[in-house]
Design a protein around this motif. Structure first.
Motif, mmCIF file in Angstrom:
data_model
loop_
_atom_site.group_PDB
_atom_site.id
_atom_site.type_symbol
_atom_site.label_atom_id
_atom_site.label_comp_id
_atom_site.label_asym_id
_atom_site.label_seq_id
_atom_site.Cartn_x
_atom_site.Cartn_y
_atom_site.Cartn_z
ATOM 1 N N GLN A 10 44.509 16.804 -19.349
ATOM 2 C CA GLN A 10 44.772 17.831 -20.353
ATOM 3 C C GLN A 10 45.428 17.146 -21.550
ATOM 4 O O GLN A 10 46.435 16.460 -21.388
ATOM 5 N N VAL A 11 44.845 17.308 -22.746
ATOM 6 C CA VAL A 11 45.385 16.660 -23.934
ATOM 7 C C VAL A 11 45.668 17.690 -25.023
ATOM 8 O O VAL A 11 45.124 18.786 -25.024
ATOM 9 N N VAL A 12 46.526 17.290 -25.962
ATOM 10 C CA VAL A 12 46.866 18.096 -27.131
ATOM 11 C C VAL A 12 46.459 17.292 -28.350
ATOM 12 O O VAL A 12 46.764 16.096 -28.444
ATOM 13 N N VAL A 13 45.747 17.924 -29.295
ATOM 14 C CA VAL A 13 45.362 17.244 -30.532
ATOM 15 C C VAL A 13 46.573 17.233 -31.449
ATOM 16 O O VAL A 13 47.159 18.285 -31.728
ATOM 17 N N ILE A 14 46.964 16.050 -31.909
ATOM 18 C CA ILE A 14 48.180 15.942 -32.718
ATOM 19 C C ILE A 14 47.899 15.779 -34.209
ATOM 20 O O ILE A 14 48.817 15.879 -35.018
ATOM 21 N N SER A 15 46.628 15.549 -34.595
ATOM 22 C CA SER A 15 46.294 15.524 -36.015
ATOM 23 C C SER A 15 44.816 15.819 -36.199
ATOM 24 O O SER A 15 44.020 15.645 -35.279
ATOM 25 N N GLY A 16 44.469 16.272 -37.389
ATOM 26 C CA GLY A 16 43.082 16.614 -37.694
ATOM 27 C C GLY A 16 42.881 18.115 -37.777
ATOM 28 O O GLY A 16 43.830 18.895 -37.724
ATOM 29 N N GLY A 20 47.069 20.935 -32.758
ATOM 30 C CA GLY A 20 47.772 21.943 -31.982
ATOM 31 C C GLY A 20 46.961 22.522 -30.842
ATOM 32 O O GLY A 20 47.508 23.149 -29.944
ATOM 33 N N LYS A 21 45.649 22.311 -30.878
ATOM 34 C CA LYS A 21 44.806 22.850 -29.807
ATOM 35 C C LYS A 21 44.842 21.911 -28.612
ATOM 36 O O LYS A 21 45.126 20.737 -28.732
ATOM 37 N N ARG A 22 44.542 22.473 -27.454
ATOM 38 C CA ARG A 22 44.544 21.667 -26.241
ATOM 39 C C ARG A 22 43.254 21.872 -25.480
ATOM 40 O O ARG A 22 42.575 22.883 -25.655
ATOM 41 N N GLY A 23 42.926 20.904 -24.641
ATOM 42 C CA GLY A 23 41.705 21.009 -23.856
ATOM 43 C C GLY A 23 41.621 19.903 -22.834
ATOM 44 O O GLY A 23 42.471 19.027 -22.750
#
Length: 108
Positions: A10-16, A20-23
């Motif tokens: 499970q990861v969280v997008v930290i830029s772009g 803030g979204k996770r997947g």
């Protein structure tokens, strides 16, 4: 460099644009340093059905699929609280184990 993010993490997008979204990680491309995250960074591709292909169930039309995100733009979600964390490596009984730096919990 050892793989810090693996498939099914499970990861969280930290830029772009998806910040803030996770997947869940679908696949990792270590050669190009990219991860493919379920439902994020979607792109559209026009595809023509090819009856001669090994996968004959291929459909034609506009296909929406996930594009790669650079590994530096995602962070592993801490198993304890779900917030982004860095990944550390520890040796337990002679085996490499990934550890969340934020809480110190093991990542399996």
């Amino acid at each position: 460099m050892p793989a810090r993010i693996k498939t099914d993490d499970q990861v969280v997008v930290i830029s772009g644009k998806d910040r803030g979204k996770r997947g869940r990680v679908l696949r990792v491309d270590p050669k190009h340093e990219r991860v493919y995250v379920e439902g994020l960074n979607k792109i559209k591709r026009h595809q023509k059905a090819n009856p001669m292909s090994p996968t004959a169930n291929q459909v034609s039309g506009v296909i929406e699929k996930e594009a790669g995100i650079h590994v530096s733009n995602v962070a592993l979600a801490d198993p304890k609280d779900g917030k982004p964390t860095r990944v550390g490596i520890e040796f337990v009984d002679g085996k490499r184990v990934r550890v969340a730096r934020r809480s110190g919990t093991r990542i399996d």
